[in-house]
Design a protein around this motif. Structure first.
Motif, PDB file in Angstrom:
ATOM      1  N   GLY A   1      35.413  42.793  29.774  1.00  0.00           N
ATOM      2  CA  GLY A   1      34.114  42.148  29.913  1.00  0.00           C
ATOM      3  C   GLY A   1      34.155  40.636  29.962  1.00  0.00           C
ATOM      4  O   GLY A   1      33.117  39.975  29.977  1.00  0.00           O
ATOM      5  N   ASN A   2      35.360  40.042  29.998  1.00  0.00           N
ATOM      6  CA  ASN A   2      35.492  38.585  30.113  1.00  0.00           C
ATOM      7  C   ASN A   2      35.296  38.171  31.564  1.00  0.00           C
ATOM      8  O   ASN A   2      35.843  38.809  32.464  1.00  0.00           O
ATOM      9  CB  ASN A   2      36.890  38.135  29.652  1.00  0.00           C
ATOM     10  CG  ASN A   2      37.172  38.541  28.217  1.00  0.00           C
ATOM     11  OD1 ASN A   2      36.370  38.305  27.336  1.00  0.00           O
ATOM     12  ND2 ASN A   2      38.309  39.182  28.012  1.00  0.00           N
ATOM     13  N   ALA A   3      34.538  37.112  31.783  1.00  0.00           N
ATOM     14  CA  ALA A   3      34.266  36.653  33.146  1.00  0.00           C
ATOM     15  C   ALA A   3      34.967  35.337  33.429  1.00  0.00           C
ATOM     16  O   ALA A   3      34.993  34.437  32.584  1.00  0.00           O
ATOM     17  CB  ALA A   3      32.761  36.499  33.361  1.00  0.00           C
ATOM     18  N   ALA A   4      35.531  35.234  34.612  1.00  0.00           N
ATOM     19  CA  ALA A   4      36.158  34.003  35.099  1.00  0.00           C
ATOM     20  C   ALA A   4      35.389  33.551  36.333  1.00  0.00           C
ATOM     21  O   ALA A   4      34.903  34.374  37.106  1.00  0.00           O
ATOM     22  CB  ALA A   4      37.620  34.252  35.468  1.00  0.00           C
ATOM     23  N   ASN A   5      35.284  32.253  36.502  1.00  0.00           N
ATOM     24  CA  ASN A   5      34.673  31.689  37.707  1.00  0.00           C
ATOM     25  C   ASN A   5      35.762  31.431  38.738  1.00  0.00           C
ATOM     26  O   ASN A   5      36.841  30.959  38.384  1.00  0.00           O
ATOM     27  CB  ASN A   5      33.973  30.369  37.387  1.00  0.00           C
ATOM     28  CG  ASN A   5      32.804  30.571  36.461  1.00  0.00           C
ATOM     29  OD1 ASN A   5      31.881  31.310  36.769  1.00  0.00           O
ATOM     30  ND2 ASN A   5      32.850  29.947  35.295  1.00  0.00           N
ATOM     31  N   ILE A   6      35.472  31.735  39.993  1.00  0.00           N
ATOM     32  CA  ILE A   6      36.379  31.352  41.075  1.00  0.00           C
ATOM     33  C   ILE A   6      36.065  29.890  41.378  1.00  0.00           C
ATOM     34  O   ILE A   6      34.969  29.564  41.817  1.00  0.00           O
ATOM     35  CB  ILE A   6      36.181  32.233  42.318  1.00  0.00           C
ATOM     36  CG1 ILE A   6      36.509  33.694  41.977  1.00  0.00           C
ATOM     37  CG2 ILE A   6      37.055  31.725  43.472  1.00  0.00           C
ATOM     38  CD1 ILE A   6      36.222  34.677  43.096  1.00  0.00           C
ATOM     39  N   THR A   7      37.019  29.003  41.097  1.00  0.00           N
ATOM     40  CA  THR A   7      36.789  27.566  41.255  1.00  0.00           C
ATOM     41  C   THR A   7      37.272  27.024  42.594  1.00  0.00           C
ATOM     42  O   THR A   7      36.743  26.040  43.082  1.00  0.00           O
ATOM     43  CB  THR A   7      37.438  26.783  40.104  1.00  0.00           C
ATOM     44  OG1 THR A   7      38.847  27.058  40.083  1.00  0.00           O
ATOM     45  CG2 THR A   7      36.822  27.181  38.753  1.00  0.00           C
ATOM     46  N   ILE A   8      38.292  27.642  43.164  1.00  0.00           N
ATOM     47  CA  ILE A   8      38.780  27.300  44.504  1.00  0.00           C
ATOM     48  C   ILE A   8      39.091  28.619  45.196  1.00  0.00           C
ATOM     49  O   ILE A   8      39.890  29.405  44.696  1.00  0.00           O
ATOM     50  CB  ILE A   8      40.053  26.418  44.479  1.00  0.00           C
ATOM     51  CG1 ILE A   8      39.826  25.124  43.697  1.00  0.00           C
ATOM     52  CG2 ILE A   8      40.513  26.101  45.908  1.00  0.00           C
ATOM     53  CD1 ILE A   8      41.102  24.299  43.491  1.00  0.00           C
ATOM     54  N   ALA A   9      38.439  28.863  46.315  1.00  0.00           N
ATOM     55  CA  ALA A   9      38.612  30.134  47.032  1.00  0.00           C
ATOM     56  C   ALA A   9      39.408  29.940  48.316  1.00  0.00           C
ATOM     57  O   ALA A   9      39.506  28.830  48.845  1.00  0.00           O
ATOM     58  CB  ALA A   9      37.242  30.722  47.365  1.00  0.00           C
ATOM     59  N   ASP A  10      39.956  31.039  48.797  1.00  0.00           N
ATOM     60  CA  ASP A  10      40.562  31.104  50.127  1.00  0.00           C
ATOM     61  C   ASP A  10      41.697  30.114  50.368  1.00  0.00           C
ATOM     62  O   ASP A  10      41.727  29.418  51.378  1.00  0.00           O
ATOM     63  CB  ASP A  10      39.490  30.929  51.207  1.00  0.00           C
ATOM     64  CG  ASP A  10      38.491  32.066  51.256  1.00  0.00           C
ATOM     65  OD1 ASP A  10      38.762  33.128  50.663  1.00  0.00           O
ATOM     66  OD2 ASP A  10      37.441  31.887  51.894  1.00  0.00           O
ATOM     67  N   VAL A  11      42.655  30.067  49.454  1.00  0.00           N
ATOM     68  CA  VAL A  11      43.844  29.244  49.666  1.00  0.00           C
ATOM     69  C   VAL A  11      44.859  30.155  50.357  1.00  0.00           C
ATOM     70  O   VAL A  11      45.525  30.974  49.723  1.00  0.00           O
ATOM     71  CB  VAL A  11      44.391  28.686  48.340  1.00  0.00           C
ATOM     72  CG1 VAL A  11      45.541  27.709  48.617  1.00  0.00           C
ATOM     73  CG2 VAL A  11      43.292  28.009  47.528  1.00  0.00           C
TER      74      VAL A  11
END
Length: 173
Positions: A147-157
């Protein structure tokens, strides 16, 4: 975004790819070849080496890696990383790291399309178990089995053998 040179047949071709950790990311290099240049991913690189996953993540893939930053690892309880990289904990470390890897190339647009049609998107990890994605403000979060959430800070590398999405929290199976 920065324009990175990509060699095709010995000729440099410009291709847009975001910088990560102050370093250019090259679409003609593997996940490992790019990650070692990011100053924000030194803990992840050390963990990948300790788990013996360098060869795997340098292979053909394709892989989608949700790459936690050094700051993400720093959020873990004190001593966690030092404990995990010990040889006797290699299996546990491998399980955690492969939980950050999804087979195939999953771009942000793929996640966005699934979330738009279903409310969430779920992808199975290499370790087993699923990651669940949802819209959060102007971006997306990925939630682990606990149930821990992470934010995608840089996408599509983009990488030679897949794609990296940088995240701000370590995911746990």
């Amino acid at each position: 975004m920065m324009s990175a040179a990509v060699a095709i047949g010995g000729t440099a071709v410009a291709q847009d790819n975001p910088q990560v950790g102050g370093a250019a990311m090259y679409a003609n290099r593997t996940i490992v070849e790019n990650a070692v240049n990011s100053k924000d991913h030194t803990t992840l690189v050390a963990a990948v080496k300790a788990a013996g996953l360098v060869e795997t993540l340098s292979g053909d893939g394709p892989f989608t890696v949700f790459a936690p930053t050094n700051a993400a690892f720093a959020k873990l309880p004190a001593g966690t990383v030092d404990t995990l990289v010990k040889p006797e904990n290699k299996q546990m470390l491998t399980g955690i790291l492969t939980y950050h890897v999804v087979p195939g190339t999953i771009m942000a647009a793929d996640i966005a399309a699934k979330v738009a049609s279903r409310g969430t998107a779920t992808y199975p990890t290499v370790a087993g178990g699923d990651l669940t994605f949802a819209k959060a403000g102007s971006g997306y979060t990925v939630t682990d089995a606990k149930g821990n959430a992470a934010n995608i800070t840089i996408a599509d590398v983009r990488q030679k053998n897949g794609v990296i999405h940088v995240i701000d929290t370590v995911l746990m199976p």
